[in-house]
Design a protein around this motif. Structure first.
Motif: not given
Lengths: 259, 368
Positions: A102-103, A106-107, A127, A130, A166, A170, B207, B210-211, B214, B225-227
């Motif tokens: 799920i993380i 986030h992007l 949410e 996701m 994972r 993305t 979210s 959670r980021a 992470a 992962m884009g964070v």
């Protein structure tokens, strides 16, 4: 000719006096599976790190989907559709398998943080989406049954699969796999070969992988690039690479008795 | 019979659980409110002080847990952010007539000398100012890692204190501020704490939360992962500072007087102790530990007084309670490496699981 998704032009990575990657030019076209191989220390992972923004190339260019991404941060490159896995597994260890996947979405989140805190309808919809995507991915990757486990507690093979799940979360167009078969037995790596092909077709992906298992590489790759001491020494189809003298000498070693 | 089946069908188990836990939460809050009301009307002022301090420490601990526990950034700037909030609230609530008396050496700069605002507003302003300071500190500091960031934020906290000591016309310098109206009632303290707990629960499970987790687990993977590391760390840092600023404001109104020496590094360590004890990354842990530490420090005060243990008699060793308290903390760190709760949370569901497990165990015992 299919369009080029990832294109590296004259990329050099220099650390002080050491040239880890020298003047590398290569490309990966739409829905191709390309392998980057070479002996230990040849600069394969350095090349990956240049493509994903972990390192900024000393000179040269990296182009993804016709956009110059040279020198961009890893998160910006991920947002533009490049995802990767890591050679020495880098999961979010203390978090659950589901959370890991799920993380990684986030992007793509459009809600702002106040919207997320207030659980506005738009955030709730995002949410839910996701969660659905994560569940689909986990089912697809055969990780559904362990979704509530802490990711560090998974067996090695499953951790590798989770890394791929994972990365897929993305929603990439280009997938970079750094030794996906490392530490796997022949049966597992056989399964992995099928899985990577399946992923490519199912998600319409383009794949570049680093791999040491030669049977995997020869089986799965459309084309192969061979690095040795930072230099590209050969490129071609698996058959061409297998019969290339330079590759045999550099990569597979020279038989002392015959030499 | 048929109706009952219909009712069960209409309420799936997850929704039923949700309703149950909501009801339990409402009941708990009502019980808490009743207990607070009873304390507010009956308890001695000393007890009330401790009760209110517990809630303030909940706010402070959660503020610190957000950055140190959930995001994994070891920041030691908390006292600085608290000081900003405390001075903002003090300066904006002390009545104009009293301000003239307090600022004897250098008069308070206008328009602050005439300005007074409602308590709630000043808490928010204090929080916002602290968040603004966090932004300025964060731009250079959040690029640092680990120990370097801890030292840089520690330095920032001391800079704030030095600025306060020297900005005579704004802070009354080393003389500090007094006559701060006692706005920090039981209701303000617990109201703020409740809002902060709810905010933290909603934020850390979103979210964005959670980021942050992470980032705590693996920065390089999170970034790949884009964070965006900088944006998310900055968000956590500013929110943490905002909450610390509000906590500082509450503390100012609670104390009635403030001075620069209240906001030494020890203040940061006190809060850090609560966060570590409760578990870095656990909201319920911080709440629980805030009560344990606040009450414990008060309760252990008997150790500082004269004691007779068997043949030995002391006339009181000041500081003995801190020795005992530190030893308790050591025991916790040794035996519960991740604090009392680690990153886990106490929820109705987890209590339910625990209870049913215990019931199951008893049933098995009875059967054998």
């Amino acid at each position: 000719m299919r369009e080029k998704i990832l294109e590296i032009t004259n990329a050099t990575m220099q650390f002080g006096g050491l040239i880890a990657v020298n003047n590398l030019t290569m490309h990966v076209s739409y829905q191709e599976i390309v392998a980057l191989i070479g002996p230990n220390g040849a600069g394969k992972t350095t090349a990956f790190n240049m493509m994903t923004g972990v390192y900024k190339p000393t000179s040269g260019f990296v182009v993804l989907n016709k956009e110059n991404i040279t020198g961009m941060r890893p998160d910006m490159i991920a947002q533009r559709g490049m995802a990767r896995t890591f050679q020495n597994i880098r999961l979010f260890k203390a978090l659950s398998v589901l959370d890991n996947v799920i993380i990684a979405q986030h992007l793509r989140l459009k809600s702002t943080w106040p919207g997320a805190v207030l659980r506005l309808p738009r955030y709730r919809a995002e949410e839910r989406l996701m969660h659905e995507r994560a569940e689909d991915l986990l089912r697809y990757m055969g990780l559904w049954d362990v979704r509530h486990e802490v990711s560090a507690s998974l067996p090695y093979g499953m951790q590798r699969k989770l890394e791929i799940a994972r990365a897929l979360a993305t929603q990439p167009t280009m997938l970079l796999l750094d030794e996906p078969a490392a530490g796997m037995n022949p049966a597992e790596s056989d399964e992995l070969t099928g899985l990577i092909r399946g992923i490519r077709d199912h998600f319409e992906l383009t794949v570049l992988l680093i791999e040491h298992h030669m049977d995997v590489v020869m089986d799965i790759s459309d084309r192969i690039y061979v690095l040795d001491y930072g230099n590209l020494i050969a490129t071609g189809t698996p058959e061409e690479i297998q019969s290339n003298d330079d590759v045999i000498r550099a990569y597979l070693g020279v038989d002392e008795d015959e030499a | 019979m048929k109706q009952k089946q219909y009712a069960e069908g209409a309420l799936p188990r997850t929704r039923q659980r949700k309703i149950t836990s909501t009801l339990l939460t409402v009941a708990l809050l009502a019980a808490l409110a009743a207990a607070l009301y009873a304390l507010d009307t009956n308890a001695s002022s000393l007890v009330l002080r401790i009760v209110r301090l517990c809630a303030i420490n909940v706010v402070l601990a959660l503020a610190m847990n957000l950055i140190n526990g959930f995001t994994g950034i070891f920041s030691l700037g908390q006292a600085g952010f608290m000081a900003i909030g405390a001075y903002a609230t003090a300066l904006l609530t002390i009545p104009a007539a009293k301000k003239a008396m307090i600022f004897m050496i250098t008069p308070l700069a206008p328009p602050l000398d005439q300005l007074t605002l409602p308590f709630g507003t000043t808490l928010l302003i204090g929080g916002l100012l602290a968040a603004g300071a966090a932004f300025l500190v964060g731009v250079p500091c959040l690029r640092l890692r680990g120990d370097y960031l801890a030292i840089a934020t520690l330095g920032f906290s001391e800079i704030i204190r030095v600025l306060i000591t020297n900005a005579q016309g704004l802070t009354n310098g080393a003389q500090g501020l007094k006559n701060i109206p006692p706005n920090a009632t039981v209701w303000w303290c617990y109201g703020t704490a409740l809002v902060v707990v709810i905010f933290m629960a909603l934020f850390t499970t979103s979210s964005y939360g959670r980021a942050l987790k992470a980032i705590r687990e693996d920065e390089i993977a999170a970034e790949s992962m884009g964070v965006s590391l900088f944006r998310h760390k900055m968000l956590a840092f500013m929110l943490s500072a905002f909450l610390a600023g509000m906590g500082g404001g509450l503390l100012a109104a609670f104390n009635g007087t403030i001075g620069q020496d209240m906001f030494r590094v020890m203040q940061t360590y006190n809060v850090l102790m609560i966060v570590v004890m409760g578990g870095m990354g656990s909201i319920s842990g911080s709440v629980f530990a805030a009560f344990v530490v606040t009450i414990g420090q008060e309760w252990l005060r008997v150790l500082d007084g004269p004691m007779t243990i068997g043949p030995f008699h002391t006339d009181g060793i000041s500081g003995l309670r801190m020795v005992v308290f530190s030893m308790l903390l050591l025991v916790i760190i040794i035996f519960f490496r991740n604090g009392l709760l680690g990153t886990k949370e106490v929820t109705w569901a987890s209590i339910g699981r625990r209870l049913s497990a215990m019931a199951g165990h008893k049933r098995k015992e009875a059967a054998s």
